[in-house]
Design an enzyme around this catalytic site. Structure first.
Site, PDB file in Angstrom:
ATOM      1  CD  GLU A 281      -2.700  -0.868   2.611  1.00 13.78           C
ATOM      2  OE1 GLU A 281      -3.756  -1.626   2.812  1.00 13.78           O
ATOM      3  OE2 GLU A 281      -2.494  -0.042   3.398  1.00 13.78           O
TER       4      GLU A 281
ATOM      5  CG  ASN B 266      -2.827  -5.112   3.291  1.00 14.14           C
ATOM      6  OD1 ASN B 266      -2.570  -4.946   4.617  1.00 14.14           O
ATOM      7  ND2 ASN B 266      -3.347  -4.390   2.359  1.00 14.14           N
TER       8      ASN B 266
ATOM      9  NE  ARG C  76      -6.368  -8.686   3.698  1.00 10.92           N
ATOM     10  CZ  ARG C  76      -6.048  -7.499   4.180  1.00 10.92           C
ATOM     11  NH1 ARG C  76      -5.227  -7.342   5.300  1.00 10.92           N
ATOM     12  NH2 ARG C  76      -6.217  -6.234   3.907  1.00 10.92           N
TER      13      ARG C  76
ATOM     14  CB  VAL D 249     -12.248  -7.395  -0.396  1.00  9.92           C
ATOM     15  CG1 VAL D 249     -13.617  -7.062  -1.056  1.00  9.92           C
ATOM     16  CG2 VAL D 249     -12.374  -7.896   1.315  1.00  9.92           C
TER      17      VAL D 249
HETATM   18  C1  MV4 Z   1      -1.296   8.606   6.789  1.00  9.87           C
HETATM   19  C2  MV4 Z   1      -2.123   9.557   6.322  1.00  9.87           C
HETATM   20  C3  MV4 Z   1      -1.407  10.875   5.788  1.00  9.87           C
HETATM   21  N1  MV4 Z   1       0.036  11.076   6.019  1.00  9.87           N
HETATM   22  N2  MV4 Z   1      -0.040   8.682   6.984  1.00  9.87           N
HETATM   23  C4  MV4 Z   1      -4.904   5.538   7.126  1.00  9.87           C
HETATM   24  C5  MV4 Z   1      -5.086   4.132   7.771  1.00  9.87           C
HETATM   25  C6  MV4 Z   1      -3.844   3.660   7.792  1.00  9.87           C
HETATM   26  N3  MV4 Z   1      -3.448   2.468   6.864  1.00  9.87           N
HETATM   27  C7  MV4 Z   1      -2.738   4.855   7.442  1.00  9.87           C
HETATM   28  N4  MV4 Z   1      -3.818   6.004   7.127  1.00  9.87           N
HETATM   29  C8  MV4 Z   1      -3.249   7.314   6.838  1.00  9.87           C
HETATM   30  N5  MV4 Z   1      -2.021   7.290   7.058  1.00  9.87           N
HETATM   31  C9  MV4 Z   1       0.551   9.891   6.702  1.00  9.87           C
HETATM   32  N6  MV4 Z   1       1.860  10.175   6.954  1.00  9.87           N
HETATM   33  C10 MV4 Z   1      -3.533   9.588   6.033  1.00  9.87           C
HETATM   34  C11 MV4 Z   1      -4.072   8.233   6.291  1.00  9.87           C
HETATM   35  C12 MV4 Z   1      -5.630   8.067   5.994  1.00  9.87           C
HETATM   36  C13 MV4 Z   1      -5.979   7.130   4.758  1.00  9.87           C
HETATM   37  C14 MV4 Z   1      -5.124   6.561   4.058  1.00  9.87           C
HETATM   38  C15 MV4 Z   1      -5.529   5.549   3.006  1.00  9.87           C
HETATM   39  C16 MV4 Z   1      -6.954   5.557   2.840  1.00  9.87           C
HETATM   40  C17 MV4 Z   1      -7.883   6.205   3.558  1.00  9.87           C
HETATM   41  C18 MV4 Z   1      -7.281   7.060   4.629  1.00  9.87           C
HETATM   42  C19 MV4 Z   1      -8.377   7.950   5.119  1.00  9.87           C
HETATM   43  C20 MV4 Z   1      -7.768   8.779   6.507  1.00  9.87           C
HETATM   44  C21 MV4 Z   1      -6.353   8.903   6.734  1.00  9.87           C
END
Ligand code: MV4
Length: 447
Positions: A275, A290, A292, A295
């Site tokens: 990701e 991930n 795995r 979906v």
């Molecule tokens: C972030 C970000 C912005 N800046 N990291 C959300 C879940 C987790 N896997 C990491 N996430 C994020 N990390 C930095 N440095 C924004 C998110 C984030 C997000 C990321 C992917 C898809 C949807 C999201 C919704 C809100 C925040």
């Protein structure tokens, strides 16, 4: 090749795995909870074993019961699908101890990628771009404040055991730091039993773009291009598509190579997803890996003409990959159809499906386990179908998706179909210019 595969899952993914096994001449074993006695995976498999009562912890997460089912049916491999035991290091370990091939990652790999700070450090070491921030876990608020001052606000505190947004706090200025730290630690400790935090520069309004990879037992990996998963609500994906509207051939090449480099650096075996966050300048950064099948894997299958479940099973059996990468020849979109009420905060809506009609026609695929008369139990995830369409262009795919959504009839329960129909007409969505913040300002019209 394996003679018999036990599918340690339920719903559409259990059917998906059973279908490929049948085409490969592999016998199948379903496991089920008492809530799933009437489920299609039970009927479609060659054999079925009841593993416990409805709660997941007593059935689909019950390691001794699943292993016992594999032992009595003489299965030589277990496919875990997604969720449940798919990224459970202990389960992967127990399979190895019992001489049952786990069609998924090794315990070491699950642990390494499951700890987000370790995963990030590992990818950085391999030369994959990462977001500026702390080197591993933060030792104190003082250290966090020092790093935040250097990389500049806003910053984000993340739980190392996290994922799915839990234990995450955005910090806009030094005054907010202590409270964000306390809250994030409390939340991650309660959710994961681990309060380790790391710090990153906060990337505002990014895109979520992930690369599908497959690695073999010889240390070779390839990629199958990207999926754009920016349409999410409270960290639940609603729509995925490939190719991403913001990824051109040059960026695809760069992200694909970075993902393959990362996968080969850790000797990744099987299907995995790297990701990335993509910022407004088109710069990309590793977020998580991930270990795995996901979906949204069918959209990749549709545009590359590649059976990902078949490939997972083959590499688990020791078959080597060609080493070629795969690029999209079509455009594919997936809408997740959930038993939820989109007009009432997406609240779960389990119950009996009194009437069902599935859409069809050219370029339409429906992956589902439901049928007319089926009762959706309240114990599990609310996703009841995946509607996947493919077409030559994005524009044609969106038109086809709307047509298929309008053909879809599910009576007796509320579903997310009306939401998806409105989304297909949305100007911003159609333009392809949206970010992970899209759903914060999407207004559903009650009609
Ligand atoms: C972030 C970000 C912005 N800046 N990291 C959300 C879940 C987790 N896997 C990491 N996430 C994020 N990390 C930095 N440095 C924004 C998110 C984030 C997000 C990321 C992917 C898809 C949807 C999201 C919704 C809100 C925040």
């Amino acid at each position: 090749m394996f003679k018999k595969v036990l599918v340690a899952n339920r719903g559409e993914i259990a059917l998906r795995v059973i279908r490929t096994c049948k085409e490969m001449g592999i016998r199948t074993v379903a496991v089920y909870s008492t809530a799933d006695k009437e489920s299609l995976h039970v009927r479609f498999a060659d054999e079925a074993v009841c593993i416990g009562p409805p709660p997941s912890t007593d059935s689909y997460l019950n390691i001794p019961q699943i292993i016992a089912a594999a032992e009595i049916t003489n299965a030589d491999a277990i496919h875990p699908g997604y969720g449940f035991v798919s990224e459970n290091a202990e389960f992967s370990q127990v399979c190895a101890e019992y001489g049952i091939k786990f069609i998924g990652a090794s315990p070491e790999m699950i642990n390494k990628m499951g700890d987000k700070a370790t995963a990030k450090a590992t990818m950085k070491e391999a030369g994959v771009p990462t977001i500026p921030g702390s080197e591993g876990l933060l030792a104190s608020v003082k250290e966090g404040l020092r790093i935040a001052k250097r990389i500049k606000y806003p910053v984000i505190l993340k739980a190392t055991a996290g994922g799915g947004g839990k234990g995450m706090r955005i910090v806009k200025n030094p005054e907010e730091f202590q409270k964000a730290w306390d809250d994030a630690r409390m939340e991650s400790s309660a959710a994961f039993g681990d309060d380790g935090l790391y710090l990153e520069k906060y990337v505002e309004e990014p895109r979520h773009v992930e690369i599908q990879v497959v690695g073999d037992s010889k240390g070779k990996a390839c990629h199958l291009s990207e999926r754009d998963c920016s349409i999410q609500r409270r960290h639940q994906k609603l729509v995925e598509e490939t190719p991403s509207p913001i990824v051109d051939d040059e960026l695809r090449e760069k992200m694909g190579q970075a993902a393959v480099k990362g996968a080969e650096a850790i000797g990744y075996e099987g299907a995995g997803t790297v990701e990335f966050l993509v910022d407004k300048h088109g710069d990309f950064y590793f977020m998580e890996m991930n270990t795995r099948i996901q979906v949204e894997h069918p959209i990749t299958e549709e545009v590359t003409n590649f059976d990902l479940i078949k490939e997972q099973i083959k590499v688990a059996a020791g078959v080597e990959i060609s080493g070629n990468n795969y690029f999209p020849k079509m455009h594919a979109v997936e809408c997740r159809i959930n038993a939820e009420d989109p007009f009432n905060d997406f609240r779960p809506s389990p119950g009996r499906i009194t009437n069902l009609h599935l859409p069809g026609g050219h370029g339409v695929r429906v992956d589902t386990h439901v049928y007319s008369g089926y009762t959706i139990p309240p114990n599990y995830d609310s996703m009841i179908a995946k509607l996947i369409v493919s077409a030559t262009t994005r524009e044609e795919a969106l038109v086809r998706m709307k047509r298929a959504l309008e053909e879809f009839v599910i009576e007796g329960i509320k579903t997310t179909i009306p939401f998806h129909i409105q989304l297909m007409d949305d100007k911003r969505f159609k333009s392809g210019k949206f970010t992970t913040a899209f759903m914060d300002s999407f207004d559903l019209v009650e009609r």
